[in-house]
Design a protein around this motif. Structure first.
Motif, PDB file in Angstrom:
ATOM      1  N   ASP A 114      -7.951  -4.791   7.112  1.00  0.00           N
ATOM      2  CA  ASP A 114      -7.201  -3.776   7.854  1.00  0.00           C
ATOM      3  C   ASP A 114      -7.632  -3.737   9.313  1.00  0.00           C
ATOM      4  OD1 ASP A 114      -5.179  -2.545   6.451  1.00  0.00           O
ATOM      5  OD2 ASP A 114      -6.468  -1.067   5.517  1.00  0.00           O
ATOM      6  N   LYS A 130       0.811  -1.217   0.000  1.00  0.00           N
ATOM      7  CA  LYS A 130       0.000   0.000   0.000  1.00  0.00           C
ATOM      8  C   LYS A 130       0.844   1.268   0.000  1.00  0.00           C
ATOM      9  CE  LYS A 130      -4.228  -1.957   1.932  1.00  0.00           C
ATOM     10  NZ  LYS A 130      -5.267  -1.883   2.995  1.00  0.00           N
ATOM     11  N   GLY A 137      -6.180  -3.987  -3.099  1.00  0.00           N
ATOM     12  CA  GLY A 137      -6.299  -4.716  -1.845  1.00  0.00           C
ATOM     13  C   GLY A 137      -7.203  -5.925  -1.969  1.00  0.00           C
ATOM     14  N   ASP A 149     -10.995  -4.900   2.152  1.00  0.00           N
ATOM     15  CA  ASP A 149     -10.831  -3.727   3.010  1.00  0.00           C
ATOM     16  C   ASP A 149     -11.072  -4.034   4.485  1.00  0.00           C
ATOM     17  OD1 ASP A 149     -10.220  -2.214   0.794  1.00  0.00           O
ATOM     18  OD2 ASP A 149     -12.254  -1.403   0.556  1.00  0.00           O
TER      19      ASP A 149
END
Length: 426
Positions: A76, A62, A70, A73
């Motif tokens: 994360d 990133k 990615g 999401d």
């Protein structure tokens, strides 16, 4: 082929080797084993697989790969461990409640990130930022090796909660060594010594800078304390005599009703222990393992000795070859010390992490990593004790004499033992 290209290929090969070893470690698991979390300290194997992958995605892909897409999401939040500056994260104690994503999806996540890491290493970004990328990749690989050890320790604890004590793997049966090397104490000359890592090869930020420390002359045991020696402490009522214990240690013993190291139990009048190969009769000659700092310190007081400082430990072993019973052997259990002509000291590396009497604090002039990675080590420098030397679950390429492991003094699910030290006048 350019020198830079050779370095890129070397990094890519190292990356593949480390990532493959992680996946070999989980091959013996059943699907249900990937999800269980039997205490807050022991994360599910599925979480380790995903978190180590998140590390590469967050700090490399990133940041440096402009066309990176990615995988999910939500990851994360789910697989950040403790990096406050990277964003919010799922509570540690609830990692075992996450049944989705599935194990299959986590392996797909690993494959996805692996593909893009290799793309990054062969990209034009390496021309301008190769040194920074390479440095971050080395941190990520060493981070994954730390989690390889955590995988083994957490799997062991999780499986130990099963009343039938299932084996993670079956090792070849072996006869116990009839004896171990008798312990002696080597006199180490004091003086002004250098401690810390020069940084010529990879090390963590907490190992630097090199600095001078004054050591009084001291004695250091030639090997770690054995099960048999620790049994003598138990038989003498060591767990019932407060005079040997630090106040917090005695409170911990009383609260948890400790009577022996973790995984020890009696079966038909004999001490047995749980290992990753299942239940075994306790080998009296193996190094004692799965003891807390409090237990190590109490034994040392009972025996009229003390634990070494981390500086004394490093001074004694700074020039010793890195070899021993490490994770690469595949045994994942401490072994009886065997004589060697190379050094009077035995088992400096591997078998058991060795508690020292040193609190985990920063070295003079220490500078943590910049940015979010500054949280990696520095923020834990409070209420923890230093261990040295690696264990039977530590990859051989991961350990060095300057390596500083650290845990709270009551923790004992790691492969932790100790060796004794003393002052010259003792």
């Amino acid at each position: 082929m350019s020198i830079q290209k050779i370095d890129q290929e070397k990094l890519a090969n190292k990356y593949s080797a480390v990532r493959s070893f992680t996946e070999r470690l989980v091959q013996p698991l059943n699907m249900e084993d990937f999800i269980i979390q039997s205490m807050e300290d022991a994360s599910p194997p599925k979480w380790h697989l995903a978190h180590t992958t998140w590390f590469f995605e967050r700090f490399l892909l990133k940041e440096f790969l402009t066309d990176y897409n990615g995988f999910d999401d939500h990851f994360d939040y789910l697989f950040n461990s403790y990096y406050e500056t990277a964003g919010p994260f799922h509570p540690r104690i609830e990692r075992g409640l996450i049944t989705r994503p599935s194990v299959e999806e986590v392996f797909a996540y690993r494959k996805h990130v692996d593909k893009y890491i290799k793309k990054l290493l062969m990209s034009d970004s390496m021309d301008e930022m190769g040194e920074e990328i390479g440095s971050l990749l080395e941190i990520g690989l060493n981070h994954e090796q730390q989690h390889q050890e955590l995988l083994l320790t957490d799997i062991k604890y999780n499986l130990s909660r099963n009343p039938f004590l299932p084996a993670y793997q079956r090792n070849e049966s072996k006869e116990y060594e009839s004896s171990t090397e008798p312990v002696t104490f080597i006199e180490m000359e004091g003086g002004l010594v250098e401690i810390g890592n020069h940084g010529k090869s990879f090390c963590f930020d907490n190992e630097k800078p090199v600095h001078k420390v004054w050591l009084d002359s001291y004695r250091l045991a030639t090997r770690p304390v054995t099960n048999d020696e620790f049994c003598a402490f138990i038989e003498d009522g060591g767990y019932k005599k407060p005079q040997y214990w630090l106040s917090d240690g005695w409170s911990t013993v009383q609260k948890n009703q400790w009577e022996a190291p973790l995984y020890w139990f009696e079966r038909e009048g004999e001490w047995c222990t749980y290992t990753l190969a299942g239940e075994q009769r306790l080998n009296p000659n193996d190094p004692v393992c799965h003891v807390s700092f409090y237990e190590a310190d109490a034994f040392a007081r009972w025996s009229g000795k003390r634990l070494p400082t981390e500086e004394e430990w490093e001074n004694a072993f700074s020039s010793q070859t890195i070899e021993g019973n490490l994770a690469d052997s595949g045994r994942f259990h401490p072994q009886t010390a065997k004589h060697t002509n190379q050094t009077p000291f035995l088992q400096a590396f591997g078998d058991v992490w060795e508690w020292t009497k040193s609190p985990y604090v920063s070295y003079p002039g220490n500078k943590p990593y910049e940015g979010t990675l500054g949280e990696y080590n520095a923020k834990f420098m409070c209420n923890q004790m230093v261990l040295r030397g690696g264990s039977c679950a530590t990859p051989a390429s991961h350990i060095r004499a300057t390596y500083r492991n650290f845990f709270q003094p009551e923790k004992r699910w790691q492969f932790s033992g100790f060796r004794l030290a003393g002052d010259i006048h003792q």
